[in-house]
Design a protein around this motif. Structure first.
Motif, PDB file in Angstrom:
ATOM      1  N   MET A   1     -25.010 -18.608   6.567  1.00 28.43           N
ATOM      2  CA  MET A   1     -24.544 -19.875   7.110  1.00 28.43           C
ATOM      3  C   MET A   1     -23.704 -19.608   8.357  1.00 28.43           C
ATOM      4  N   ALA A   2     -24.175 -20.100   9.509  1.00 28.19           N
ATOM      5  CA  ALA A   2     -23.527 -19.756  10.780  1.00 28.19           C
ATOM      6  C   ALA A   2     -22.118 -20.321  10.889  1.00 28.19           C
ATOM      7  N   GLY A   3     -21.867 -21.478  10.266  1.00 28.11           N
ATOM      8  CA  GLY A   3     -20.555 -22.089  10.368  1.00 28.11           C
ATOM      9  C   GLY A   3     -19.460 -21.294   9.689  1.00 28.11           C
ATOM     10  N   TRP A   4     -19.845 -20.338   8.823  1.00 31.25           N
ATOM     11  CA  TRP A   4     -18.867 -19.593   8.048  1.00 31.25           C
ATOM     12  C   TRP A   4     -19.027 -18.085   8.175  1.00 31.25           C
ATOM     13  N   ILE A   5     -19.836 -17.618   9.107  1.00 29.97           N
ATOM     14  CA  ILE A   5     -20.175 -16.199   9.133  1.00 29.97           C
ATOM     15  C   ILE A   5     -18.957 -15.321   9.441  1.00 29.97           C
ATOM     16  N   ASP A   6     -17.926 -15.862  10.105  1.00 30.03           N
ATOM     17  CA  ASP A   6     -16.725 -15.080  10.400  1.00 30.03           C
ATOM     18  C   ASP A   6     -15.641 -15.265   9.342  1.00 30.03           C
ATOM     19  N   TYR A   7     -15.934 -15.947   8.259  1.00 33.29           N
ATOM     20  CA  TYR A   7     -14.957 -16.261   7.221  1.00 33.29           C
ATOM     21  C   TYR A   7     -14.983 -15.244   6.090  1.00 33.29           C
ATOM     22  N   TRP A   8     -15.965 -14.327   6.094  1.00 31.87           N
ATOM     23  CA  TRP A   8     -16.155 -13.421   4.967  1.00 31.87           C
ATOM     24  C   TRP A   8     -14.935 -12.560   4.635  1.00 31.87           C
ATOM     25  N   PRO A   9     -14.169 -12.049   5.597  1.00 34.22           N
ATOM     26  CA  PRO A   9     -12.998 -11.248   5.216  1.00 34.22           C
ATOM     27  C   PRO A   9     -12.009 -11.998   4.327  1.00 34.22           C
ATOM     28  N   GLN A  10     -12.048 -13.321   4.358  1.00 36.84           N
ATOM     29  CA  GLN A  10     -11.132 -14.115   3.536  1.00 36.84           C
ATOM     30  C   GLN A  10     -11.664 -14.362   2.128  1.00 36.84           C
ATOM     31  N   VAL A  11     -12.891 -13.947   1.853  1.00 35.06           N
ATOM     32  CA  VAL A  11     -13.471 -14.188   0.519  1.00 35.06           C
ATOM     33  C   VAL A  11     -13.924 -12.876  -0.127  1.00 35.06           C
ATOM     34  N   GLY A  12     -13.133 -11.832   0.077  1.00 39.22           N
ATOM     35  CA  GLY A  12     -13.407 -10.622  -0.687  1.00 39.22           C
ATOM     36  C   GLY A  12     -13.898  -9.434   0.090  1.00 39.22           C
ATOM     37  N   GLY A  13     -13.729  -9.406   1.401  1.00 39.55           N
ATOM     38  CA  GLY A  13     -14.122  -8.225   2.161  1.00 39.55           C
ATOM     39  C   GLY A  13     -15.118  -8.545   3.255  1.00 39.55           C
ATOM     40  N   PRO A  14     -15.247  -7.660   4.255  1.00 35.36           N
ATOM     41  CA  PRO A  14     -16.191  -7.881   5.361  1.00 35.36           C
ATOM     42  C   PRO A  14     -17.616  -8.113   4.870  1.00 35.36           C
ATOM     43  N   LEU A  15     -18.367  -8.850   5.635  1.00 34.67           N
ATOM     44  CA  LEU A  15     -19.750  -9.155   5.284  1.00 34.67           C
ATOM     45  C   LEU A  15     -20.560  -7.883   5.065  1.00 34.67           C
ATOM     46  N   SER A  16     -20.384  -6.882   5.924  1.00 37.59           N
ATOM     47  CA  SER A  16     -21.192  -5.673   5.802  1.00 37.59           C
ATOM     48  C   SER A  16     -20.936  -4.954   4.485  1.00 37.59           C
ATOM     49  N   GLU A  17     -19.680  -4.966   4.005  1.00 31.49           N
ATOM     50  CA  GLU A  17     -19.381  -4.325   2.721  1.00 31.49           C
ATOM     51  C   GLU A  17     -20.052  -5.075   1.583  1.00 31.49           C
ATOM     52  N   ARG A  18     -20.014  -6.400   1.638  1.00 31.37           N
ATOM     53  CA  ARG A  18     -20.668  -7.205   0.605  1.00 31.37           C
ATOM     54  C   ARG A  18     -22.179  -6.996   0.649  1.00 31.37           C
ATOM     55  N   ALA A  19     -22.719  -6.917   1.862  1.00 30.94           N
ATOM     56  CA  ALA A  19     -24.163  -6.717   2.004  1.00 30.94           C
ATOM     57  C   ALA A  19     -24.582  -5.355   1.476  1.00 30.94           C
ATOM     58  N   ARG A  20     -23.794  -4.323   1.767  1.00 32.21           N
ATOM     59  CA  ARG A  20     -24.135  -2.970   1.311  1.00 32.21           C
ATOM     60  C   ARG A  20     -24.176  -2.912  -0.218  1.00 32.21           C
ATOM     61  N   ALA A  21     -23.197  -3.551  -0.862  1.00 31.33           N
ATOM     62  CA  ALA A  21     -23.165  -3.560  -2.329  1.00 31.33           C
ATOM     63  C   ALA A  21     -24.360  -4.305  -2.896  1.00 31.33           C
ATOM     64  N   ALA A  22     -24.721  -5.434  -2.274  1.00 26.09           N
ATOM     65  CA  ALA A  22     -25.860  -6.212  -2.763  1.00 26.09           C
ATOM     66  C   ALA A  22     -27.161  -5.447  -2.598  1.00 26.09           C
ATOM     67  N   ILE A  23     -27.312  -4.768  -1.465  1.00 24.28           N
ATOM     68  CA  ILE A  23     -28.546  -4.023  -1.217  1.00 24.28           C
ATOM     69  C   ILE A  23     -28.661  -2.841  -2.172  1.00 24.28           C
ATOM     70  N   ALA A  24     -27.545  -2.217  -2.505  1.00 21.85           N
ATOM     71  CA  ALA A  24     -27.571  -1.128  -3.477  1.00 21.85           C
ATOM     72  C   ALA A  24     -28.059  -1.611  -4.830  1.00 21.85           C
ATOM     73  N   ALA A  25     -27.881  -2.923  -5.075  1.00 26.47           N
ATOM     74  CA  ALA A  25     -28.378  -3.527  -6.311  1.00 26.47           C
ATOM     75  C   ALA A  25     -29.699  -4.243  -6.066  1.00 26.47           C
ATOM     76  N   SER A  26     -30.466  -3.772  -5.067  1.00 27.90           N
ATOM     77  CA  SER A  26     -31.803  -4.279  -4.729  1.00 27.90           C
ATOM     78  C   SER A  26     -31.788  -5.591  -3.940  1.00 27.90           C
ATOM     79  N   GLY A  27     -30.673  -5.907  -3.284  1.00 28.32           N
ATOM     80  CA  GLY A  27     -30.624  -7.084  -2.432  1.00 28.32           C
ATOM     81  C   GLY A  27     -30.299  -8.339  -3.207  1.00 28.32           C
ATOM     82  N   GLY A  28     -29.726  -9.306  -2.518  1.00 25.02           N
ATOM     83  CA  GLY A  28     -29.442 -10.535  -3.229  1.00 25.02           C
ATOM     84  C   GLY A  28     -28.521 -11.484  -2.509  1.00 25.02           C
ATOM     85  N   HIS A  29     -28.012 -12.420  -3.294  1.00 20.86           N
ATOM     86  CA  HIS A  29     -27.239 -13.545  -2.800  1.00 20.86           C
ATOM     87  C   HIS A  29     -25.755 -13.205  -2.759  1.00 20.86           C
ATOM     88  N   LEU A  30     -25.088 -13.563  -1.649  1.00 23.38           N
ATOM     89  CA  LEU A  30     -23.653 -13.334  -1.483  1.00 23.38           C
ATOM     90  C   LEU A  30     -22.928 -14.666  -1.430  1.00 23.38           C
TER      91      LEU A  30
END
Length: 291
Positions: free
Chosen positions: A22-51
């Motif tokens: 969601m483009a309106g919130w893409i810079d808000y991720w550090p406020q909801v549990g860590g940078p987007l890339s860290e959340r993405a890396r964890a999801a991909i390690a679990a075969s990809g998914g929803h953040l």
């Protein structure tokens, strides 16, 4: 219903992590549990998914949402859309978004799609790009990336203001419609121009003119890149990555996607096999009046 295939160009993901969010919130991720890339890396390690944000996130865990998948790091990734007619004005809207991930299919042996989750259509648009690059995305309320801004005005007294103060027509839709204004002004000059228009309105006819100053954030650069595209789609360079932005017509969004997740307006994202290659697909069913 007639559908049309549209080539949306390519994106790049040198980190090997691709995000649709969601483009309106893409810079808000550090406020909801860590940078987007860290959340993405964890999801991909679990075969990809929803953040999305943690359940206790304020104002809502669902204000930030994205899908993260692995993608080839060494090549451009082709993006396509299949469109259907908008119930608002009959113009094209996205019914299916597909991205070639540049990787061999490693899903189910029978080739059945792998469900990753679902996403709403953000009224501010969607963004598709490298997860690491998007960590540095400058959003809606951020600072200008180049010290410049655009000034636009529209409304009841637009013609009078144009005759007095000038300004070019700025098409912000494939139809050529758009407000008057000035592009690429130094930020201080843009604020001064806008204040002159507001002062004239206050001291003259009163309410009836809308004035906007849009700093050159990454979010605004997305909007500008898509102004003249039938799907309001445009690419920008972000940290040496090609990133795609997708806008939505406000009328179409109101009729088809208004309320977003809170009203069940969410659409499935899947991993699919095409000729042995992995594809990310986001499916938005065409509008049907009886649904």
């Amino acid at each position: 219903m007639t559908e049309t295939d549209v080539d949306l160009g390519t994106v790049t993901a040198p980190s090997g992590m691709l995000v649709l969010g969601m483009a309106g919130w893409i810079d808000y991720w550090p406020q909801v549990g860590g940078p987007l890339s860290e959340r993405a890396r964890a999801a991909i390690a679990a075969s990809g998914g929803h953040l999305h944000g943690p359940e206790e996130t304020e104002p809502s865990a669902w204000m930030c949402e994205a899908i993260a998948v692995a993608a080839a790091a060494d090549r451009p990734l082709q993006v396509r859309a299949r469109t259907s007619a908008s119930p608002f004005d009959g113009g094209p809207t996205i019914a299916v978004l597909e991205v070639d991930l540049g990787l061999s299919w490693l899903g189910r042996d029978d080739g059945e799609p792998v469900r990753l989750g679902d996403l709403p259509v953000d009224r501010c648009g969607m963004v598709l790009g490298d997860a690491l690059a998007l960590d540095g995305f400058i959003g809606l309320d951020g600072q200008s990336t180049d010290g410049l801004a655009d000034v636009t005005y529209w409304g009841k007294y637009e013609d009078t203001v144009h005759a007095r103060f000038g300004g070019d027509r700025i098409p912000q839709h494939p139809s050529g419609h758009g407000p008057h204004g000035w592009l690429n002004l130094p930020l201080a000059e843009a604020e001064a121009v806008a204040e002159r228009l507001r002062t004239w309105t206050r001291e003259g006819p009163g309410n009836g003119l809308m004035v906007s100053v849009d700093a050159h954030t990454d979010f605004h650069r997305f909007n500008r890149a898509g102004w003249n595209h039938p799907l309001l789609a445009g690419t920008i360079d972000l940290d040496a990555c090609q990133v795609l932005g997708l806008g939505w017509d406000p009328g179409d969004h109101s009729m088809r996607h208004h309320g977003e997740r809170a009203y069940g307006q969410v659409y499935p994202a899947t991993l699919e096999s095409r000729a042995g290659e992995a594809v990310l697909r986001w499916s938005i069913p065409p509008y049907e009046p009886d649904r």
